[in-house]
Motif scaffolding. Sequence first.
Motif, PDB file in Angstrom:
ATOM      1  N   MET A   1      11.690  -3.713 -12.757  1.00 14.40           N
ATOM      2  CA  MET A   1      11.101  -3.688 -11.546  1.00 14.40           C
ATOM      3  C   MET A   1      12.064  -2.936 -10.435  1.00 14.40           C
ATOM      4  SD  MET A   1      10.041  -7.196  -9.378  1.00 14.40           S
ATOM      5  CE  MET A   1      10.330  -7.312  -7.630  1.00 14.40           C
ATOM      6  N   ALA A   2      11.319  -2.183  -9.630  1.00 16.49           N
ATOM      7  CA  ALA A   2      11.963  -1.321  -8.727  1.00 16.49           C
ATOM      8  C   ALA A   2      12.819  -2.141  -7.794  1.00 16.49           C
ATOM      9  CB  ALA A   2      11.075  -0.535  -7.885  1.00 16.49           C
ATOM     10  N   LYS A   3      13.955  -1.781  -7.395  1.00 21.48           N
ATOM     11  CA  LYS A   3      14.733  -2.541  -6.448  1.00 21.48           C
ATOM     12  C   LYS A   3      14.523  -2.239  -5.061  1.00 21.48           C
ATOM     13  CE  LYS A   3      18.303  -3.223  -9.849  1.00 21.48           C
ATOM     14  NZ  LYS A   3      19.422  -2.876 -10.431  1.00 21.48           N
ATOM     15  N   LYS A   4      13.665  -0.949  -4.977  1.00 15.78           N
ATOM     16  CA  LYS A   4      13.474  -0.666  -3.452  1.00 15.78           C
ATOM     17  C   LYS A   4      11.991  -0.024  -3.514  1.00 15.78           C
ATOM     18  CE  LYS A   4      17.952   1.538  -3.140  1.00 15.78           C
ATOM     19  NZ  LYS A   4      18.523   2.811  -3.171  1.00 15.78           N
ATOM     20  N   LEU A   5      11.355  -0.551  -2.382  1.00 14.25           N
ATOM     21  CA  LEU A   5       9.976  -0.308  -2.263  1.00 14.25           C
ATOM     22  C   LEU A   5       9.500   0.539  -0.858  1.00 14.25           C
ATOM     23  CD1 LEU A   5       7.014  -0.714  -3.432  1.00 14.25           C
ATOM     24  CD2 LEU A   5       7.106  -2.969  -2.038  1.00 14.25           C
ATOM     25  N   VAL A   6       8.953   1.681  -1.147  1.00 16.28           N
ATOM     26  CA  VAL A   6       8.728   2.449   0.144  1.00 16.28           C
ATOM     27  C   VAL A   6       7.209   2.496   0.291  1.00 16.28           C
ATOM     28  CG1 VAL A   6       8.667   4.759   1.264  1.00 16.28           C
ATOM     29  CG2 VAL A   6      10.931   3.863  -0.162  1.00 16.28           C
ATOM     30  N   ILE A   7       6.691   2.038   1.404  1.00 17.05           N
ATOM     31  CA  ILE A   7       5.192   1.881   1.728  1.00 17.05           C
ATOM     32  C   ILE A   7       4.850   2.771   2.864  1.00 17.05           C
ATOM     33  CG2 ILE A   7       3.217   0.389   2.009  1.00 17.05           C
ATOM     34  CD1 ILE A   7       5.214  -1.927   0.910  1.00 17.05           C
ATOM     35  N   LYS A   8       3.797   3.555   2.628  1.00 10.87           N
ATOM     36  CA  LYS A   8       3.480   4.668   3.553  1.00 10.87           C
ATOM     37  C   LYS A   8       1.740   4.001   3.919  1.00 10.87           C
ATOM     38  CE  LYS A   8       3.739   8.973   4.218  1.00 10.87           C
ATOM     39  NZ  LYS A   8       3.253  10.398   4.220  1.00 10.87           N
ATOM     40  N   VAL A   9       1.779   3.594   5.341  1.00  9.05           N
ATOM     41  CA  VAL A   9       0.385   2.803   5.610  1.00  9.05           C
ATOM     42  C   VAL A   9      -0.099   4.138   6.547  1.00  9.05           C
ATOM     43  CG1 VAL A   9       1.543   1.364   7.344  1.00  9.05           C
ATOM     44  CG2 VAL A   9      -0.937   0.948   6.711  1.00  9.05           C
ATOM     45  N   THR A  10      -1.174   4.481   6.418  1.00  6.94           N
ATOM     46  CA  THR A  10      -1.825   5.528   7.032  1.00  6.94           C
ATOM     47  C   THR A  10      -3.106   4.980   7.794  1.00  6.94           C
ATOM     48  OG1 THR A  10      -3.605   6.038   5.010  1.00  6.94           O
ATOM     49  CG2 THR A  10      -1.490   7.214   5.226  1.00  6.94           C
ATOM     50  N   ALA A  11      -3.552   3.745   7.315  1.00  6.58           N
ATOM     51  CA  ALA A  11      -4.705   3.058   8.101  1.00  6.58           C
ATOM     52  C   ALA A  11      -4.035   2.198   9.274  1.00  6.58           C
ATOM     53  CB  ALA A  11      -5.422   2.459   6.963  1.00  6.58           C
ATOM     54  N   GLY A  12      -4.913   2.116  10.163  1.00  4.83           N
ATOM     55  CA  GLY A  12      -4.913   1.214  11.219  1.00  4.83           C
ATOM     56  C   GLY A  12      -6.287   0.495  11.354  1.00  4.83           C
ATOM     57  N   ALA A  13      -6.654   0.115  12.599  1.00  2.71           N
ATOM     58  CA  ALA A  13      -7.867  -0.490  13.104  1.00  2.71           C
ATOM     59  C   ALA A  13      -8.957   0.244  12.400  1.00  2.71           C
ATOM     60  CB  ALA A  13      -8.056  -0.633  14.429  1.00  2.71           C
ATOM     61  N   ASP A  14      -8.828   1.435  11.761  1.00  2.99           N
ATOM     62  CA  ASP A  14     -10.090   2.330  11.327  1.00  2.99           C
ATOM     63  C   ASP A  14     -10.294   1.659  10.065  1.00  2.99           C
ATOM     64  OD1 ASP A  14      -7.312   3.288  10.712  1.00  2.99           O
ATOM     65  OD2 ASP A  14      -8.365   5.174  10.225  1.00  2.99           O
ATOM     66  N   ALA A  15      -9.325   1.161   9.290  1.00  2.00           N
ATOM     67  CA  ALA A  15      -9.555   0.584   7.975  1.00  2.00           C
ATOM     68  C   ALA A  15      -8.820  -0.598   7.793  1.00  2.00           C
ATOM     69  CB  ALA A  15      -9.021   1.794   6.983  1.00  2.00           C
ATOM     70  N   PRO A  16      -9.159  -1.729   8.434  1.00  2.00           N
ATOM     71  CA  PRO A  16      -8.350  -2.803   8.598  1.00  2.00           C
ATOM     72  C   PRO A  16      -7.856  -3.564   7.383  1.00  2.00           C
ATOM     73  CG  PRO A  16     -10.566  -3.161   9.497  1.00  2.00           C
ATOM     74  CD  PRO A  16     -10.389  -1.653   9.150  1.00  2.00           C
ATOM     75  N   GLU A  17      -8.764  -3.517   6.492  1.00  2.74           N
ATOM     76  CA  GLU A  17      -8.202  -4.339   5.081  1.00  2.74           C
ATOM     77  C   GLU A  17      -7.228  -3.286   4.339  1.00  2.74           C
ATOM     78  OE1 GLU A  17     -11.660  -6.665   3.121  1.00  2.74           O
ATOM     79  OE2 GLU A  17     -12.338  -4.666   3.203  1.00  2.74           O
TER      80      GLU A  17
END
Length: 120
Positions: A1-17
């Motif tokens: 299992m990865a010890k670090k997680l990098v998450i890029k979120v490109t969505a906002g209110a335009d794609a709420p889910e």
Amino acid sequence: MAKKLVIKVTAGADAPERCSQAFTVAAVAVASGVEVSLWLTGESSWFALPGRAAEFELPHAAPLPDLLESVLAGGRITLCTQCAARREITEKDVVEGVRIAGAQVFVQESLADDTQALVY
């Protein structure tokens, strides 16, 4: 299992889910003891500003301000440099604890040993 997680979120209110999923995964990972770096890009950039997360609504989802607070408490949140510039957001505008950094830092974090990167 990865010890670090990098998450890029490109969505906002335009794609709420999709937006909510990214914040939820980040908050759960922090709660699980994983080192998390959450990147706000595109329309999610607005959530770097005070009060903006409170405007987000999605039925049956955890409140975005709570998720944001959880990630800030145990992880790192970064606003994309170019995304901030396009929206005229500066470091003095963002929620305390949010940094502004660019693609070079994202690539460096994503390619580090024992790291998993996700994009929403």
